[in-house]
Scaffold this motif. Structure first.
Motif, PDB file in Angstrom:
ATOM      1  N   ARG A 293      -2.341  -3.519  14.352  1.00 11.79           N
ATOM      2  CA  ARG A 293      -1.083  -2.816  14.094  1.00 11.79           C
ATOM      3  C   ARG A 293      -0.855  -2.773  12.591  1.00 11.79           C
ATOM      4  NH1 ARG A 293       2.351  -6.700  18.034  1.00 11.79           N
ATOM      5  NH2 ARG A 293       1.348  -6.101  19.965  1.00 11.79           N
ATOM      6  N   VAL A 294      -0.519  -1.637  12.119  1.00 14.06           N
ATOM      7  CA  VAL A 294      -0.128  -1.482  10.720  1.00 14.06           C
ATOM      8  C   VAL A 294       1.181  -0.731  10.725  1.00 14.06           C
ATOM      9  CG1 VAL A 294      -0.758  -0.544   8.478  1.00 14.06           C
ATOM     10  CG2 VAL A 294      -2.530  -1.435   9.986  1.00 14.06           C
TER      11      VAL A 294
ATOM     12  N   LEU B 173      -7.020   2.691   5.084  1.00 13.60           N
ATOM     13  CA  LEU B 173      -7.266   1.372   5.664  1.00 13.60           C
ATOM     14  C   LEU B 173      -7.474   1.480   7.174  1.00 13.60           C
ATOM     15  CD1 LEU B 173      -7.354  -1.742   5.358  1.00 13.60           C
ATOM     16  CD2 LEU B 173      -4.881  -1.706   5.717  1.00 13.60           C
ATOM     17  N   ASN B 174      -6.606   2.257   7.831  1.00 16.99           N
ATOM     18  CA  ASN B 174      -6.741   2.452   9.279  1.00 16.99           C
ATOM     19  C   ASN B 174      -8.110   3.025   9.625  1.00 16.99           C
ATOM     20  OD1 ASN B 174      -4.167   1.513   9.807  1.00 16.99           O
ATOM     21  ND2 ASN B 174      -3.258   3.544   9.705  1.00 16.99           N
ATOM     22  N   GLU B 175      -8.529   4.047   8.929  1.00 18.45           N
ATOM     23  CA  GLU B 175      -9.841   4.655   9.185  1.00 18.45           C
ATOM     24  C   GLU B 175     -10.965   3.647   9.014  1.00 18.45           C
ATOM     25  OE1 GLU B 175     -10.690   8.313   7.125  1.00 18.45           O
ATOM     26  OE2 GLU B 175      -8.639   9.041   7.460  1.00 18.45           O
TER      27      GLU B 175
ATOM     28  N   VAL C  42       0.830  -1.201   0.000  1.00 14.09           N
ATOM     29  CA  VAL C  42       0.000   0.000   0.000  1.00 14.09           C
ATOM     30  C   VAL C  42       0.867   1.254   0.000  1.00 14.09           C
ATOM     31  CG1 VAL C  42      -1.935  -1.101   1.213  1.00 14.09           C
ATOM     32  CG2 VAL C  42      -0.145   0.022   2.537  1.00 14.09           C
ATOM     33  N   THR C  43       0.250   2.348  -0.392  1.00 13.78           N
ATOM     34  CA  THR C  43       0.881   3.654  -0.248  1.00 13.78           C
ATOM     35  C   THR C  43       0.567   4.181   1.141  1.00 13.78           C
ATOM     36  OG1 THR C  43      -1.065   4.863  -1.007  1.00 13.78           O
ATOM     37  CG2 THR C  43       0.513   4.136  -2.718  1.00 13.78           C
ATOM     38  N   ALA C  44       1.238   5.235   1.556  1.00  8.48           N
ATOM     39  CA  ALA C  44       0.946   5.841   2.858  1.00  8.48           C
ATOM     40  C   ALA C  44      -0.508   6.318   2.905  1.00  8.48           C
ATOM     41  CB  ALA C  44       1.907   6.999   3.136  1.00  8.48           C
ATOM     42  N   GLU C  45      -0.996   6.864   1.803  1.00  4.92           N
ATOM     43  CA  GLU C  45      -2.392   7.328   1.743  1.00  4.92           C
ATOM     44  C   GLU C  45      -3.358   6.162   1.875  1.00  4.92           C
ATOM     45  OE1 GLU C  45      -4.891   8.976  -1.891  1.00  4.92           O
ATOM     46  OE2 GLU C  45      -3.494  10.519  -1.134  1.00  4.92           O
TER      47      GLU C  45
ATOM     48  N   ALA D 266     -13.329   2.184  11.998  1.00 11.78           N
ATOM     49  CA  ALA D 266     -14.773   2.425  11.870  1.00 11.78           C
ATOM     50  C   ALA D 266     -15.550   1.112  11.987  1.00 11.78           C
ATOM     51  CB  ALA D 266     -15.084   3.120  10.548  1.00 11.78           C
ATOM     52  N   LEU D 267     -14.995   0.030  11.484  1.00 13.10           N
ATOM     53  CA  LEU D 267     -15.626  -1.284  11.592  1.00 13.10           C
ATOM     54  C   LEU D 267     -15.703  -1.745  13.049  1.00 13.10           C
ATOM     55  CD1 LEU D 267     -16.687  -3.767   9.986  1.00 13.10           C
ATOM     56  CD2 LEU D 267     -14.337  -4.601   9.984  1.00 13.10           C
ATOM     57  N   LEU D 268     -14.680  -1.440  13.844  1.00 12.12           N
ATOM     58  CA  LEU D 268     -14.640  -1.865  15.245  1.00 12.12           C
ATOM     59  C   LEU D 268     -15.495  -0.978  16.159  1.00 12.12           C
ATOM     60  CD1 LEU D 268     -10.810  -2.568  15.554  1.00 12.12           C
ATOM     61  CD2 LEU D 268     -12.636  -4.245  15.240  1.00 12.12           C
ATOM     62  N   GLU D 269     -15.666   0.270  15.814  1.00  9.28           N
ATOM     63  CA  GLU D 269     -16.299   1.264  16.691  1.00  9.28           C
ATOM     64  C   GLU D 269     -17.667   0.859  17.246  1.00  9.28           C
ATOM     65  OE1 GLU D 269     -16.528   4.497  19.089  1.00  9.28           O
ATOM     66  OE2 GLU D 269     -14.774   3.729  18.036  1.00  9.28           O
ATOM     67  N   PRO D 270     -18.574   0.252  16.473  1.00 14.51           N
ATOM     68  CA  PRO D 270     -19.884  -0.110  17.048  1.00 14.51           C
ATOM     69  C   PRO D 270     -19.804  -1.085  18.220  1.00 14.51           C
ATOM     70  CG  PRO D 270     -19.944  -0.245  14.645  1.00 14.51           C
ATOM     71  CD  PRO D 270     -18.508  -0.023  15.040  1.00 14.51           C
TER      72      PRO D 270
END
Length: 189
Positions: free
Chosen positions: A184-185, A153-155, A145-148, A159-163
């Motif tokens: 961890r990424v 991916l992190n976001e 992946v690129t840094a962007e 967001a998937l875990l937040e609920p």
């Protein structure tokens, strides 16, 4: 509690150093549940004597992560609470050397704690109910992946875990258990 409970934003070296003890993290983890506790009750959580636990409680109070709670009765015992539900710790490369060093030390301690929790699971998983045994997972995936893309991916993963987060989940099913998710990424060298 009257005010909304939120994550504590930790950016300064002094607070990071105050957190850099496994007993303090165990105390915070317990108090972040929203239930006040005494030094004696918290001593059971962190594996120390009540007097040693009191020392750590005062250190956490000094940096504003916990506070005294209203007394439960006759006022002989000090009760502690936190207005926070978690920690958001980190510095950027633009911060000073002291902050970056404290951040590295604290992050290393969190990795040790997370690894110990995973090892504890491995040691006891044969005694766990079948549905929990098969639901637990560990995975490692190498991505290109690129840094962007990594930031995106992190976001998306968070967001998937937040609920399901202890911080925000309402109406938790009776059969639910606290589980640890370590995400961890990190770029490879």
């Amino acid at each position: 509690m009257s005010k909304e409970r939120r994550q504590a934003e930790i950016r300064d070296a002094a607070t990071m150093r105050a957190l850099s003890h496994p007993a303090r993290i165990a105390v915070l983890d317990r108090l972040f549940s929203g239930e006040p506790a005494t030094a004696t009750e918290l001593a059971e959580v962190c594996g120390l004597s009540p007097s040693a636990t009191s020392y750590h409680l005062r250190a956490l109070a000094k940096v504003g992560l916990i506070e005294e709670a209203p007394s439960r009765g006759d006022g002989r015992e000090r009760v502690w609470q936190s207005q926070h539900r978690g920690l958001n710790v980190g510095t950027g490369p633009e911060r000073g050397a002291a902050e970056r060093a404290a951040d590295r030390e604290l992050a290393g301690m969190f990795i040790d704690i997370e690894d110990e929790r995973a090892r504890a699971w491995l040691a006891r998983r044969d005694a766990e109910p079948y549905e929990w045994y098969v639901a637990a997972s560990s995975a490692g995936v190498q991505l290109m992946v690129t840094a962007e893309e990594m930031a995106e991916l992190n976001e998306r993963v968070l967001a998937l875990l937040e609920p399901y987060s202890r911080r925000t989940r309402q109406g938790v099913p009776e059969e639910a258990r606290a589980v640890d998710v370590t995400y961890r990424v990190v770029p490879r060298s």
